[in-house]
Design a protein around this motif. Sequence first.
Motif, PDB file in Angstrom:
ATOM      1  N   TYR A 139    -110.363  54.320  56.649  1.00 21.17           N
ATOM      2  CA  TYR A 139    -109.512  54.211  55.492  1.00 21.17           C
ATOM      3  C   TYR A 139    -110.237  54.554  54.249  1.00 21.17           C
ATOM      4  CZ  TYR A 139    -106.096  53.328  52.155  1.00 21.17           C
ATOM      5  OH  TYR A 139    -105.181  53.298  51.267  1.00 21.17           O
ATOM      6  N   VAL A 140    -110.130  55.237  53.259  1.00 18.07           N
ATOM      7  CA  VAL A 140    -110.864  55.646  52.039  1.00 18.07           C
ATOM      8  C   VAL A 140    -109.994  55.499  50.935  1.00 18.07           C
ATOM      9  CG1 VAL A 140    -112.008  57.482  50.781  1.00 18.07           C
ATOM     10  CG2 VAL A 140    -112.062  57.700  53.199  1.00 18.07           C
ATOM     11  N   LEU A 141    -110.193  54.708  50.134  1.00 19.50           N
ATOM     12  CA  LEU A 141    -109.516  54.352  48.886  1.00 19.50           C
ATOM     13  C   LEU A 141    -110.155  55.009  47.624  1.00 19.50           C
ATOM     14  CD1 LEU A 141    -107.279  52.783  47.367  1.00 19.50           C
ATOM     15  CD2 LEU A 141    -108.654  51.018  46.958  1.00 19.50           C
ATOM     16  N   SER A 142    -109.588  55.841  46.761  1.00 22.08           N
ATOM     17  CA  SER A 142    -110.214  56.360  45.745  1.00 22.08           C
ATOM     18  C   SER A 142    -109.170  56.559  44.506  1.00 22.08           C
ATOM     19  CB  SER A 142    -110.692  57.725  45.954  1.00 22.08           C
ATOM     20  OG  SER A 142    -109.618  58.846  46.640  1.00 22.08           O
ATOM     21  N   MET A 143    -109.925  56.223  43.311  1.00 24.32           N
ATOM     22  CA  MET A 143    -109.223  56.438  41.980  1.00 24.32           C
ATOM     23  C   MET A 143    -109.069  57.716  41.782  1.00 24.32           C
ATOM     24  SD  MET A 143    -111.141  53.287  39.846  1.00 24.32           S
ATOM     25  CE  MET A 143    -109.906  53.433  38.491  1.00 24.32           C
ATOM     26  N   THR A 144    -107.852  58.071  41.117  1.00 24.86           N
ATOM     27  CA  THR A 144    -107.427  59.576  40.653  1.00 24.86           C
ATOM     28  C   THR A 144    -107.851  59.520  39.207  1.00 24.86           C
ATOM     29  OG1 THR A 144    -105.448  58.855  40.194  1.00 24.86           O
ATOM     30  CG2 THR A 144    -105.491  59.701  42.253  1.00 24.86           C
ATOM     31  N   VAL A 145    -108.462  60.893  38.992  1.00 27.57           N
ATOM     32  CA  VAL A 145    -108.867  61.020  37.569  1.00 27.57           C
ATOM     33  C   VAL A 145    -108.335  62.380  36.952  1.00 27.57           C
ATOM     34  CG1 VAL A 145    -110.978  61.343  36.016  1.00 27.57           C
ATOM     35  CG2 VAL A 145    -111.045  60.024  37.934  1.00 27.57           C
ATOM     36  N   PRO A 146    -107.529  62.072  35.949  1.00 27.88           N
ATOM     37  CA  PRO A 146    -107.014  63.414  35.352  1.00 27.88           C
ATOM     38  C   PRO A 146    -107.916  64.456  34.982  1.00 27.88           C
ATOM     39  CG  PRO A 146    -105.939  61.396  34.439  1.00 27.88           C
ATOM     40  CD  PRO A 146    -107.129  61.022  35.024  1.00 27.88           C
ATOM     41  N   ASN A 147    -107.604  65.757  35.303  1.00 28.05           N
ATOM     42  CA  ASN A 147    -108.848  66.561  35.299  1.00 28.05           C
ATOM     43  C   ASN A 147    -109.192  66.719  33.706  1.00 28.05           C
ATOM     44  OD1 ASN A 147    -108.960  67.559  37.787  1.00 28.05           O
ATOM     45  ND2 ASN A 147    -107.240  69.009  37.415  1.00 28.05           N
ATOM     46  N   ASP A 148    -108.385  66.416  32.711  1.00 28.85           N
ATOM     47  CA  ASP A 148    -108.880  66.462  31.329  1.00 28.85           C
ATOM     48  C   ASP A 148    -109.769  65.416  30.996  1.00 28.85           C
ATOM     49  OD1 ASP A 148    -107.394  68.605  31.066  1.00 28.85           O
ATOM     50  OD2 ASP A 148    -105.591  67.806  30.102  1.00 28.85           O
ATOM     51  N   ASN A 149    -109.812  64.230  31.844  1.00 27.19           N
ATOM     52  CA  ASN A 149    -110.522  63.048  31.463  1.00 27.19           C
ATOM     53  C   ASN A 149    -111.761  63.021  32.277  1.00 27.19           C
ATOM     54  OD1 ASN A 149    -107.462  62.084  31.039  1.00 27.19           O
ATOM     55  ND2 ASN A 149    -108.790  61.517  29.460  1.00 27.19           N
TER      56      ASN A 149
END
Length: 173
Positions: A139-149
Amino acid sequence: MKRYCLGLLLLISLVAFGQSSKTETPADVKKKIEVILDNWHKAAAEANFQNYFEAIADDGIFIGTDATENWNKKAFQAFAKPYFDRGKAWNFKALERNIYVSEDQKTVWFDELLDTQMKICRGSGVLVFRNGQWKIKHYVLSMTVPNDNVDKVVEIKSPLENQLIITLKEKKN
């Protein structure tokens, strides 16, 4: 001899019929996986250590959001136990989930968008069917980051991760 052959034929027919009636479709498998993953996340939200970790294979791996979080089951249990003991682990709820089933229906992989205290995160993983049970193998948990940020996030994490990059490169050589 005739009775024996008829009895054997009947037994073979029943076994064959029983096997075919137990055959699941990929849609059936996906429904089971949905329930398993929802219950897994629910166990964390309820701080149910036993149910949460029973869902993970003994040789399972959990990769968290921090670059240093790559745990086998035992190490992940040690990390997570204090959170569960406090009665509050984490509360992830699936917003969207895609499940893919192997041809032999003994392996599934998935990705999910989760509503978490970190806002939207992405989970992805693999489950395997062994000894009559589905278990989370990876299992891999990752935070999403808006491309503009992305630039802002890179600026925030650079001081910590620059040193980690150096350490990991040295370790690799």
